[in-house]
Enzyme design. Structure first.
Site, short mmCIF file in Angstrom:
data_model
loop_
_atom_site.label_atom_id
_atom_site.label_comp_id
_atom_site.label_asym_id
_atom_site.label_seq_id
_atom_site.Cartn_x
_atom_site.Cartn_y
_atom_site.Cartn_z
N HIS A 19 73.62 56.33 122.66
CA HIS A 19 74.90 55.73 123.04
C HIS A 19 75.14 54.46 122.24
CE1 HIS A 19 72.61 52.85 125.38
NE2 HIS A 19 72.15 53.79 126.19
N CYS A 130 62.73 52.32 134.47
CA CYS A 130 62.26 51.28 133.54
C CYS A 130 60.91 51.61 132.94
CB CYS A 130 62.12 49.93 134.25
SG CYS A 130 63.63 49.22 134.88
N LYS A 296 78.73 47.31 133.34
CA LYS A 296 77.56 47.93 132.73
C LYS A 296 77.91 49.35 132.36
CE LYS A 296 73.22 48.34 133.29
NZ LYS A 296 71.93 48.67 133.83
N LYS A 299 76.32 56.46 133.19
CA LYS A 299 76.83 57.83 133.25
C LYS A 299 77.72 58.01 134.47
CE LYS A 299 73.11 60.31 130.99
NZ LYS A 299 71.87 60.99 131.33
N1 MSP Z 1 61.48 53.27 124.82
C1 MSP Z 1 61.71 51.92 125.12
C2 MSP Z 1 61.43 51.03 123.91
C3 MSP Z 1 60.04 51.10 123.36
S1 MSP Z 1 59.83 50.12 121.96
C4 MSP Z 1 58.20 50.06 121.71
C5 MSP Z 1 63.17 51.73 125.54
N2 MSP Z 1 64.03 52.65 125.12
S2 MSP Z 1 65.60 52.66 125.44
O1 MSP Z 1 66.08 53.92 124.95
O2 MSP Z 1 65.85 52.35 126.79
O3 MSP Z 1 66.23 51.57 124.51
C6 MSP Z 1 66.37 50.24 124.92
C7 MSP Z 1 67.05 49.50 123.81
O4 MSP Z 1 68.31 50.11 123.50
C8 MSP Z 1 67.42 48.05 124.11
O5 MSP Z 1 66.35 47.15 123.95
C9 MSP Z 1 68.50 47.83 123.08
O6 MSP Z 1 67.93 47.70 121.82
C10 MSP Z 1 69.28 49.13 123.15
N3 MSP Z 1 70.30 49.08 124.20
C11 MSP Z 1 70.39 49.90 125.28
N4 MSP Z 1 71.52 49.58 125.97
C12 MSP Z 1 72.16 48.55 125.36
C13 MSP Z 1 73.41 47.92 125.56
N5 MSP Z 1 74.21 48.19 126.58
N6 MSP Z 1 73.78 46.99 124.65
C14 MSP Z 1 73.03 46.71 123.54
N7 MSP Z 1 71.86 47.30 123.32
C15 MSP Z 1 71.32 48.13 124.27
O7 MSP Z 1 63.46 50.74 126.17
#
Ligand code: MSP
Length: 474
Positions: A19, A130, A296, A299
């Site tokens: 996304h 989480c 926020k 879905k």
């Molecule tokens: N799998 C773990 C990361 C492991 S790294 C060793 C994880 N994955 S995640 O798919 O949830 O991705 C999180 C990351 O996605 C956030 O830290 C950020 O980089 C990005 N984002 C997810 N939602 C976001 C927003 N709404 N806005 C900006 N970035 C965001 O956590």
């Protein structure tokens, strides 16, 4: 020899399709990687997918697929969209890669041998959303605040623990003292403070294995336990280099991520590395979040913005531009379709697109030949502000610098009225204008690689009008 620069994005969970949040971090990291290349560095840029753990296993089950099949499919979605967005990564790591698994086991074994892992009982709460242990007082209405629709798991099992508490004093010193042998930087400042104050309040040891989550990497000395998905995931930054025989890029220059996973990257990862006697990354940069029209993204609210939709409306460079210019540096940033379209029209269609078309048309009439942009332009004091902004990942400021040049060029044309001139006089007015376009085209390279290439081509040799770079959107 060229200086090395190693930059990473988080590896994204495959329980979800890509996304705009993932897109934000990945595009930003790509801009940094391209910028560092322009500075003359030898760059290694990493992204990938995080494929183990309860959350992914659950998602696979809901789809009626084996976890591996499911991971293969979703991981492919990420690669596909990054390629469409012109992301120039050097390697895409998947944590289900057998080579990664082996390296994770080796590192865990090393930490164990070092006396930093012990067996104990974990009794407490776990949020699968989480993939994180949480405490009673972090709950809102008995739920994790980030996952209000998911059940919190009560967990009571024998696990292996990592002596995180032992490392807290050392990490405080490492963060605070630039001369400390473990020194690393957490930026921006606000996030550094946040980590320091949490460390100073004291930390518990960390459970690093699970007894009932088979989808993962077994603890090498006790196959009944699976390595905690976060420990497995963090090691990707290191294993990716080993897999590619590019160890010379370690330690990483920059881990780029958002605030949701700050603690893992700025504390747990460093403690693990110290214990395993591996040098620490130099910088952890943490950005904030995109909010969609004030809310926020979720879905259930149906307000998720997909990179596919962005691409369809704004094209590759348009999408990259909109992401960079709304980048949530140290506070959340509100985005939405209306805002995006307005910004696209103002800055791309009417801004750079219009300027390039205007100048090309004038040059076409004047039978004009260009000179190449001097190679020292980027190193000169003239681009200092731009470089400083990008050195600190302030994309919007770097772009403001370029768009100021665009607006100055427009003003220059309005003043000089070149359409009233001919011959030598016209040439005298156009010469600096063409140079200005070449400079602008150079500076947008990390952000708008396709447009930059087109402009470069258009403004070398005999200049002609071309199709609009960014057609207006109604
Ligand atoms: N799998 C773990 C990361 C492991 S790294 C060793 C994880 N994955 S995640 O798919 O949830 O991705 C999180 C990351 O996605 C956030 O830290 C950020 O980089 C990005 N984002 C997810 N939602 C976001 C927003 N709404 N806005 C900006 N970035 C965001 O956590």
């Amino acid at each position: 020899m060229k200086k090395k620069f190693y930059v990473s994005t988080p590896i994204y969970y495959v329980n979800d399709v890509p996304h705009i949040g993932h897109t934000c971090t990945t595009v930003a990291t790509d801009i940094i990687a391209r910028y560092q290349k322009l500075l003359g560095k030898d760059v290694f840029s990493l992204t990938g997918t995080d494929e183990h753990g309860a959350k992914v296993a659950q998602a696979a089950e809901e789809k009626g697929l084996s976890p591996q099949k499911f991971c293969d499919q979703i991981s492919e979605n990420f690669r596909e969209i990054w390629s469409k967005l012109n992301i120039n990564y050097d390697y895409f790591i998947r944590t289900t890669n057998p080579k990664h698994k082996k390296i994770v086991q080796e590192i865990i074994q090393k930490i164990y041998k070092n006396g930093d892992i012990y067996r104990g009982k974990y009794e407490g709460l776990y949020c699968v959303g989480c993939e994180k242990f949480i405490t009673e007082n972090e709950l809102t209405n008995d739920c994790c605040p980030l996952h209000p629709n998911e059940k919190i798991q009560k967990q009571s099992e024998e696990n292996y623990f990592f002596k995180l508490s032992k490392y807290a004093p050392l990490l405080i010193k490492a963060i605070e003292d630039p001369k400390n042998k473990y020194h690393y930087q957490i930026s921006p400042q606000s996030k550094r403070e946040e980590v320091l104050s949490k460390l100073k309040r004291g930390v518990d040891d960390l459970s690093i294995s699970r007894a009932n989550v088979p989808w993962g990497i077994p603890i090498p000395w006790d196959k009944s336990q699976t390595i905690y998905v976060w420990v497995d995931a963090l090691i990707n930054y290191y294993s990716a280099l080993k897999i590619n025989q590019k160890e010379e890029f370690w330690p990483a220059n920059l881990h780029f991520l958002a605030k949701d996973i700050l603690w893992f990257h700025a504390v747990i990862w460093e403690a693990m590395l110290i214990s395993a006697k591996i040098p620490l990354p130099k910088e952890v940069f943490v950005h904030s979040f995109y909010m969609i029209d004030g809310q926020k993204m979720s879905k259930s609210l149906g307000n998720v913005i997909s990179p596919q939709e962005l691409l369809k409306r704004y094209g590759v460079d348009g999408t990259r531009y909109l992401i960079a210019s709304s980048f949530p540096y140290d506070s959340d940033s509100d985005v939405g379709w209306k805002r995006f379209t307005e910004k696209y029209n103002a800055d791309l269609a009417n801004g750079i697109g219009n300027l390039v078309a205007r100048v090309a048309k004038l040059c076409e009439k004047a039978d004009f030949k260009t000179q190449k942009l001097s190679g020292s332009y980027f190193q000169s004091g003239k681009t200092k502000e731009y470089r400083k902004a990008l050195d600190e990942y302030r994309f919007n400021e770097a772009l403001a610098f370029v768009w100021e040049k665009i607006s100055q060029a427009d003003k220059y044309i309005d003043n000089k009225k070149p359409w009233t001139l001919r011959g030598k006089e016209l040439e005298k007015v156009l010469q600096p204008l063409v140079k200005e376009i070449q400079e602008i085209s150079f500076l947008i390279k990390p952000f708008l690689p396709e447009a930059s290439e087109k402009i470069e081509k258009q403004f070398s040799g005999k200049i002609k009008s071309e199709k609009p770079l960014f057609p207006r959107i109604e």
